[in-house]
Motif scaffolding. Structure first.
Motif, PDB file in Angstrom:
ATOM      1  N   TYR A  69      74.502  64.918  84.725  1.00  0.00           N
ATOM      2  CA  TYR A  69      73.190  64.430  83.897  1.00  0.00           C
ATOM      3  C   TYR A  69      72.128  65.316  84.457  1.00  0.00           C
ATOM      4  CZ  TYR A  69      72.884  61.288  87.962  1.00  0.00           C
ATOM      5  OH  TYR A  69      72.989  60.932  89.400  1.00  0.00           O
ATOM      6  N   ILE A  70      70.937  65.370  83.478  1.00  0.00           N
ATOM      7  CA  ILE A  70      69.825  65.849  84.012  1.00  0.00           C
ATOM      8  C   ILE A  70      68.806  65.127  83.439  1.00  0.00           C
ATOM      9  CG2 ILE A  70      69.568  67.708  82.112  1.00  0.00           C
ATOM     10  CD1 ILE A  70      68.359  69.513  84.182  1.00  0.00           C
ATOM     11  N   ILE A  71      67.422  64.726  84.046  1.00  0.00           N
ATOM     12  CA  ILE A  71      66.341  64.078  83.589  1.00  0.00           C
ATOM     13  C   ILE A  71      65.042  64.942  83.834  1.00  0.00           C
ATOM     14  CG2 ILE A  71      64.967  61.874  83.646  1.00  0.00           C
ATOM     15  CD1 ILE A  71      67.461  60.341  84.675  1.00  0.00           C
ATOM     16  N   PHE A  72      64.187  65.174  82.886  1.00  0.00           N
ATOM     17  CA  PHE A  72      63.206  66.050  83.225  1.00  0.00           C
ATOM     18  C   PHE A  72      62.143  65.514  82.052  1.00  0.00           C
ATOM     19  CE2 PHE A  72      63.852  68.745  79.158  1.00  0.00           C
ATOM     20  CZ  PHE A  72      65.127  68.681  79.031  1.00  0.00           C
ATOM     21  N   ARG A  73      60.800  65.890  82.333  1.00  0.00           N
ATOM     22  CA  ARG A  73      59.768  65.401  81.834  1.00  0.00           C
ATOM     23  C   ARG A  73      58.789  66.845  81.263  1.00  0.00           C
ATOM     24  NH1 ARG A  73      57.112  60.717  85.444  1.00  0.00           N
ATOM     25  NH2 ARG A  73      59.144  59.396  85.140  1.00  0.00           N
ATOM     26  N   ILE A  74      58.415  66.704  80.048  1.00  0.00           N
ATOM     27  CA  ILE A  74      57.506  67.792  79.609  1.00  0.00           C
ATOM     28  C   ILE A  74      56.353  67.301  79.153  1.00  0.00           C
ATOM     29  CG2 ILE A  74      57.150  69.500  77.661  1.00  0.00           C
ATOM     30  CD1 ILE A  74      60.430  69.797  77.362  1.00  0.00           C
ATOM     31  N   VAL A  75      55.205  67.701  80.157  1.00  0.00           N
ATOM     32  CA  VAL A  75      53.910  67.103  79.505  1.00  0.00           C
ATOM     33  C   VAL A  75      53.155  68.331  79.321  1.00  0.00           C
ATOM     34  CG1 VAL A  75      51.927  65.827  80.294  1.00  0.00           C
ATOM     35  CG2 VAL A  75      54.184  64.917  80.997  1.00  0.00           C
ATOM     36  N   PHE A  76      52.646  68.378  77.970  1.00  0.00           N
ATOM     37  CA  PHE A  76      52.015  69.637  77.429  1.00  0.00           C
ATOM     38  C   PHE A  76      52.687  70.997  77.975  1.00  0.00           C
ATOM     39  CE2 PHE A  76      48.856  66.392  78.042  1.00  0.00           C
ATOM     40  CZ  PHE A  76      48.481  66.211  76.953  1.00  0.00           C
ATOM     41  N   ASP A  77      52.254  71.547  78.747  1.00  0.00           N
ATOM     42  CA  ASP A  77      53.033  73.170  78.832  1.00  0.00           C
ATOM     43  C   ASP A  77      53.738  72.960  80.384  1.00  0.00           C
ATOM     44  OD1 ASP A  77      50.697  73.369  80.530  1.00  0.00           O
ATOM     45  OD2 ASP A  77      50.444  75.298  79.859  1.00  0.00           O
ATOM     46  N   ASP A  78      53.878  71.820  80.887  1.00  0.00           N
ATOM     47  CA  ASP A  78      54.633  71.542  82.383  1.00  0.00           C
ATOM     48  C   ASP A  78      56.057  70.865  81.924  1.00  0.00           C
ATOM     49  OD1 ASP A  78      53.081  72.882  84.094  1.00  0.00           O
ATOM     50  OD2 ASP A  78      51.704  71.305  84.460  1.00  0.00           O
ATOM     51  N   LEU A  79      56.799  71.513  82.675  1.00  0.00           N
ATOM     52  CA  LEU A  79      58.355  70.704  82.432  1.00  0.00           C
ATOM     53  C   LEU A  79      58.613  70.615  84.007  1.00  0.00           C
ATOM     54  CD1 LEU A  79      61.513  71.752  80.898  1.00  0.00           C
ATOM     55  CD2 LEU A  79      61.553  71.148  83.139  1.00  0.00           C
ATOM     56  N   SER A  80      58.785  69.026  84.457  1.00  0.00           N
ATOM     57  CA  SER A  80      59.334  68.949  85.659  1.00  0.00           C
ATOM     58  C   SER A  80      60.754  68.324  85.739  1.00  0.00           C
ATOM     59  CB  SER A  80      58.239  67.590  86.303  1.00  0.00           C
ATOM     60  OG  SER A  80      57.113  67.949  86.022  1.00  0.00           O
ATOM     61  N   VAL A  81      61.566  68.929  86.720  1.00  0.00           N
ATOM     62  CA  VAL A  81      62.863  68.120  86.657  1.00  0.00           C
ATOM     63  C   VAL A  81      62.896  66.855  87.596  1.00  0.00           C
ATOM     64  CG1 VAL A  81      65.229  68.852  87.362  1.00  0.00           C
ATOM     65  CG2 VAL A  81      63.824  70.576  86.380  1.00  0.00           C
ATOM     66  N   ILE A 109      78.687  73.451  85.771  1.00  0.00           N
ATOM     67  CA  ILE A 109      77.988  72.368  84.801  1.00  0.00           C
ATOM     68  C   ILE A 109      76.702  71.940  85.286  1.00  0.00           C
ATOM     69  CG2 ILE A 109      78.147  69.866  84.211  1.00  0.00           C
ATOM     70  CD1 ILE A 109      81.398  70.090  84.751  1.00  0.00           C
ATOM     71  N   GLY A 110      76.358  72.175  86.719  1.00  0.00           N
ATOM     72  CA  GLY A 110      74.823  72.187  87.091  1.00  0.00           C
ATOM     73  C   GLY A 110      74.094  73.130  86.414  1.00  0.00           C
ATOM     74  N   GLY A 111      74.616  74.272  86.482  1.00  0.00           N
ATOM     75  CA  GLY A 111      73.880  75.540  85.910  1.00  0.00           C
ATOM     76  C   GLY A 111      73.684  75.388  84.488  1.00  0.00           C
ATOM     77  N   GLU A 112      74.686  74.598  83.728  1.00  0.00           N
ATOM     78  CA  GLU A 112      74.632  74.526  82.103  1.00  0.00           C
ATOM     79  C   GLU A 112      73.460  73.634  82.011  1.00  0.00           C
ATOM     80  OE1 GLU A 112      75.673  75.465  79.010  1.00  0.00           O
ATOM     81  OE2 GLU A 112      75.665  77.325  80.363  1.00  0.00           O
ATOM     82  N   LEU A 113      73.414  72.479  82.805  1.00  0.00           N
ATOM     83  CA  LEU A 113      72.266  71.497  82.570  1.00  0.00           C
ATOM     84  C   LEU A 113      70.887  72.329  82.916  1.00  0.00           C
ATOM     85  CD1 LEU A 113      74.212  68.546  84.101  1.00  0.00           C
ATOM     86  CD2 LEU A 113      73.560  68.584  81.963  1.00  0.00           C
ATOM     87  N   ILE A 114      70.845  72.899  83.888  1.00  0.00           N
ATOM     88  CA  ILE A 114      69.416  73.698  84.162  1.00  0.00           C
ATOM     89  C   ILE A 114      69.103  74.546  82.932  1.00  0.00           C
ATOM     90  CG2 ILE A 114      68.347  75.496  85.417  1.00  0.00           C
ATOM     91  CD1 ILE A 114      67.713  73.061  86.699  1.00  0.00           C
ATOM     92  N   ARG A 115      70.055  75.279  82.455  1.00  0.00           N
ATOM     93  CA  ARG A 115      69.953  76.193  81.267  1.00  0.00           C
ATOM     94  C   ARG A 115      69.329  75.591  80.127  1.00  0.00           C
ATOM     95  NH1 ARG A 115      72.981  81.210  81.322  1.00  0.00           N
ATOM     96  NH2 ARG A 115      74.750  80.028  82.305  1.00  0.00           N
ATOM     97  N   PHE A 116      70.094  74.411  79.965  1.00  0.00           N
ATOM     98  CA  PHE A 116      69.742  73.389  78.568  1.00  0.00           C
ATOM     99  C   PHE A 116      68.341  73.162  78.959  1.00  0.00           C
ATOM    100  CE2 PHE A 116      69.540  69.397  76.506  1.00  0.00           C
ATOM    101  CZ  PHE A 116      69.946  69.580  75.562  1.00  0.00           C
ATOM    102  N   ALA A 117      68.096  72.434  79.949  1.00  0.00           N
ATOM    103  CA  ALA A 117      66.541  71.699  79.982  1.00  0.00           C
ATOM    104  C   ALA A 117      65.677  73.058  80.026  1.00  0.00           C
ATOM    105  CB  ALA A 117      66.446  71.301  81.433  1.00  0.00           C
ATOM    106  N   MET A 118      65.831  74.269  80.435  1.00  0.00           N
ATOM    107  CA  MET A 118      64.713  75.320  80.217  1.00  0.00           C
ATOM    108  C   MET A 118      64.697  75.781  78.847  1.00  0.00           C
ATOM    109  SD  MET A 118      63.598  75.436  83.289  1.00  0.00           S
ATOM    110  CE  MET A 118      64.074  73.968  83.703  1.00  0.00           C
ATOM    111  N   ARG A 119      65.745  75.598  78.203  1.00  0.00           N
ATOM    112  CA  ARG A 119      65.872  76.171  76.526  1.00  0.00           C
ATOM    113  C   ARG A 119      64.922  75.141  75.869  1.00  0.00           C
ATOM    114  NH1 ARG A 119      71.768  78.318  76.315  1.00  0.00           N
ATOM    115  NH2 ARG A 119      71.361  80.432  77.010  1.00  0.00           N
ATOM    116  N   ILE A 120      65.244  73.907  76.115  1.00  0.00           N
ATOM    117  CA  ILE A 120      64.290  72.774  75.579  1.00  0.00           C
ATOM    118  C   ILE A 120      63.014  72.905  75.729  1.00  0.00           C
ATOM    119  CG2 ILE A 120      63.672  70.136  75.623  1.00  0.00           C
ATOM    120  CD1 ILE A 120      66.714  70.044  74.654  1.00  0.00           C
ATOM    121  N   GLY A 121      62.774  73.378  77.088  1.00  0.00           N
ATOM    122  CA  GLY A 121      61.305  73.513  77.566  1.00  0.00           C
ATOM    123  C   GLY A 121      60.816  74.710  76.599  1.00  0.00           C
TER     124      GLY A 121
END
Ligand SMILES: CC(C)(COP(=O)(O)OP(=O)(O)OC[C@H]1O[C@@H](n2cnc3c(N)ncnc32)[C@H](O)[C@@H]1OP(=O)(O)O)[C@@H](O)C(=O)NCCC(=O)NCCS
Length: 158
Positions: free
Chosen positions: A64-76, A90-102
């Motif tokens: 799993y991955i949990i991150f926040r996006i506040v304005f132009d900042d993404l925090s994992v 799998i860890g890499g896929e989750l990071i890549r996924f979060a960066m794409r959402i960002g």
């Protein structure tokens, strides 16, 4: 084998997933998040985004991955993979996924903290283009330890 992640799908985390997520959390960290912390991240939507990786065939949650996006900042905020499923991408896929959402949400940079001794996670972040930009002394407890701050320019191509 580096192809296992093709067998996973990434989906939004729900309350029903928390029990299994807690199993992975407890197996992954010396100072794990509580169930209450996960529930509060789920309640903080839309700023907080929580996703699980499921093995496609069994639907079993394997990370799993949990991150926040506040304005132009993404925090994992949190990232873990079931110990039995590590080193398979799998860890890499989750990071890549979060960066794409960002990227899609207009974030310009991503930041995270990582324990100074957690070389495995640091390798993962470096592999995906994060660089070390600072240190927060004694940021962690159980055990007390410095945090390294890593940053990523979300505009980078993944
Ligand atoms: C960090 C973590 C999420 C990595 O998950 P994973 O699915 O095993 O990672 P991947 O298979 O996608 O590996 C990606 C890269 O991470 C690094 N890495 C992963 N496992 C590693 C290991 N045992 N030793 C060294 N580097 C490692 C490598 O750079 C790897 O790339 P490579 O396979 O090309 O060498 C997992 O080890 C974990 O859950 N650890 C405990 C919780 C944690 O530390 N979370 C991060 C908190 S900041």
């Amino acid at each position: 084998m580096k192809t296992r992640y093709f067998l996973t799908s990434v989906e939004k985390m729900t309350k029903a997933d928390i029990q299994r997520v807690m199993e992975i959390e407890l197996a992954s960290f010396s100072a794990p998040w509580s169930k209450k912390m996960f529930l509060s991240e789920l309640a903080d939507a839309p700023f907080s985004l929580s996703y699980v990786a499921r093995e496609r065939q069994s639907c079993r949650i394997v990370g799993y991955i949990i991150f926040r996006i506040v304005f132009d900042d993404l925090s994992v905020m949190n990232l873990a993979v079931d110990p039995a499923y590590r080193k398979q991408g799998i860890g890499g896929e989750l990071i890549r996924f979060a960066m794409r959402i960002g990227q899609a949400s207009g974030a310009r940079k991503a930041t995270l903290e990582v324990r100074a001794t957690n070389l495995v996670a640091q390798n993962l972040y470096r592999k995906f283009g994060f660089r070390e930009v600072g240190c927060r002394p004694n940021y962690y407890d159980r055990p007390t330890e410095h945090a390294l701050v890593f940053e990523y320019g979300v505009d980078c191509v993944l």
